[in-house]
Motif scaffolding. Sequence first.
Motif, PDB file in Angstrom:
ATOM      1  N   PRO A 270      17.635  -3.294 -49.817  1.00  0.00           N
ATOM      2  CA  PRO A 270      18.805  -2.635 -49.214  1.00  0.00           C
ATOM      3  C   PRO A 270      18.573  -2.154 -47.782  1.00  0.00           C
ATOM      4  O   PRO A 270      19.512  -2.070 -46.983  1.00  0.00           O
ATOM      5  N   ARG A 271      17.343  -1.879 -47.447  1.00  0.00           N
ATOM      6  CA  ARG A 271      16.995  -1.427 -46.087  1.00  0.00           C
ATOM      7  C   ARG A 271      17.323  -2.499 -45.043  1.00  0.00           C
ATOM      8  O   ARG A 271      17.532  -2.197 -43.872  1.00  0.00           O
ATOM      9  N   TYR A 272      17.371  -3.760 -45.467  1.00  0.00           N
ATOM     10  CA  TYR A 272      17.556  -4.864 -44.531  1.00  0.00           C
ATOM     11  C   TYR A 272      18.991  -5.377 -44.473  1.00  0.00           C
ATOM     12  O   TYR A 272      19.242  -6.431 -43.899  1.00  0.00           O
TER      13      TYR A 272
ATOM     14  N   ALA B  82      18.663  -8.222 -38.715  1.00  0.00           N
ATOM     15  CA  ALA B  82      17.755  -9.373 -38.720  1.00  0.00           C
ATOM     16  C   ALA B  82      16.370  -8.852 -38.361  1.00  0.00           C
ATOM     17  O   ALA B  82      16.198  -8.180 -37.341  1.00  0.00           O
ATOM     18  N   VAL B  83      15.402  -9.124 -39.214  1.00  0.00           N
ATOM     19  CA  VAL B  83      14.033  -8.667 -38.999  1.00  0.00           C
ATOM     20  C   VAL B  83      13.192  -9.849 -38.515  1.00  0.00           C
ATOM     21  O   VAL B  83      13.326 -10.965 -39.024  1.00  0.00           O
TER      22      VAL B  83
ATOM     23  N   LEU C 286       4.051  -6.864 -34.337  1.00  0.00           N
ATOM     24  CA  LEU C 286       5.211  -6.149 -33.848  1.00  0.00           C
ATOM     25  C   LEU C 286       6.390  -6.592 -34.704  1.00  0.00           C
ATOM     26  O   LEU C 286       6.576  -7.789 -34.942  1.00  0.00           O
ATOM     27  N   VAL C 287       7.183  -5.648 -35.186  1.00  0.00           N
ATOM     28  CA  VAL C 287       8.348  -5.965 -36.011  1.00  0.00           C
ATOM     29  C   VAL C 287       9.588  -5.467 -35.290  1.00  0.00           C
ATOM     30  O   VAL C 287       9.654  -4.303 -34.876  1.00  0.00           O
ATOM     31  N   THR C 288      10.559  -6.372 -35.111  1.00  0.00           N
ATOM     32  CA  THR C 288      11.825  -5.993 -34.499  1.00  0.00           C
ATOM     33  C   THR C 288      12.936  -6.068 -35.532  1.00  0.00           C
ATOM     34  O   THR C 288      12.853  -6.832 -36.500  1.00  0.00           O
ATOM     35  N   GLN C 289      13.964  -5.260 -35.302  1.00  0.00           N
ATOM     36  CA  GLN C 289      15.166  -5.267 -36.138  1.00  0.00           C
ATOM     37  C   GLN C 289      16.370  -5.362 -35.207  1.00  0.00           C
ATOM     38  O   GLN C 289      16.532  -4.514 -34.321  1.00  0.00           O
TER      39      GLN C 289
ATOM     40  N   VAL D 186      18.365  -4.051 -30.465  1.00  0.00           N
ATOM     41  CA  VAL D 186      17.038  -4.279 -31.016  1.00  0.00           C
ATOM     42  C   VAL D 186      16.296  -2.948 -31.142  1.00  0.00           C
ATOM     43  O   VAL D 186      16.262  -2.154 -30.199  1.00  0.00           O
ATOM     44  N   ALA D 187      15.716  -2.728 -32.319  1.00  0.00           N
ATOM     45  CA  ALA D 187      14.858  -1.563 -32.549  1.00  0.00           C
ATOM     46  C   ALA D 187      13.468  -2.072 -32.892  1.00  0.00           C
ATOM     47  O   ALA D 187      13.313  -3.157 -33.474  1.00  0.00           O
ATOM     48  N   PHE D 188      12.466  -1.291 -32.523  1.00  0.00           N
ATOM     49  CA  PHE D 188      11.084  -1.670 -32.777  1.00  0.00           C
ATOM     50  C   PHE D 188      10.470  -0.764 -33.825  1.00  0.00           C
ATOM     51  O   PHE D 188      10.677   0.444 -33.805  1.00  0.00           O
ATOM     52  N   GLU D 189       9.704  -1.357 -34.724  1.00  0.00           N
ATOM     53  CA  GLU D 189       8.884  -0.605 -35.673  1.00  0.00           C
ATOM     54  C   GLU D 189       7.599  -0.208 -34.946  1.00  0.00           C
ATOM     55  O   GLU D 189       7.279  -0.775 -33.891  1.00  0.00           O
TER      56      GLU D 189
END
Length: 154
Positions: free
Chosen positions: A72-74, A78-79, A105-108, A115-118
């Motif tokens: 559900p978090r996704y 788009a990850v 590096l993980v982007t969302q 775009v957000a970065f983890e």
Amino acid sequence: MSQAVRNTYAKVSGEVYAEVRTFYAWQMRRVDALDIEGFAATFTEDGEVVHAGGHVQRGREEMLAGMRAALPRYRDIAVRHWFDHVLIEPDPVDEDTLHVSYYSLVTQTDREGNVAFEPTFTVEDELVRREGALYTRRRVIHRDTPVEPPVHTG
């Protein structure tokens, strides 16, 4: 994560390097497409993931349960997982085992293109060859933390 930097590393052939990079491309495309069964299948049956917080998942079924709970978090994003600075070393004893370290590096990206970065991570994998194919036997994920600069005296 603070890692010791060595001056030399054992080398692998260009063919093995390309094989490992292709393995990761397929592995991450599966997880980014939310194909959790396909992603879990890239691990050995008894594969293990040690997450940055210390939580350990052992075996494909435990991995799948954790991924199903996180789906559900996704929703509506788009990850993408981006790996670089890949170091691949052969195991000194077992020719079917490779030790791999890389930065992740993980982007969302949301529907509007924002775009957000983890946080960034350093990942250590143990890959094994079974019947000609690579699988992840163990993955240890370290959240990156600042490195203290050296103190110069004099």
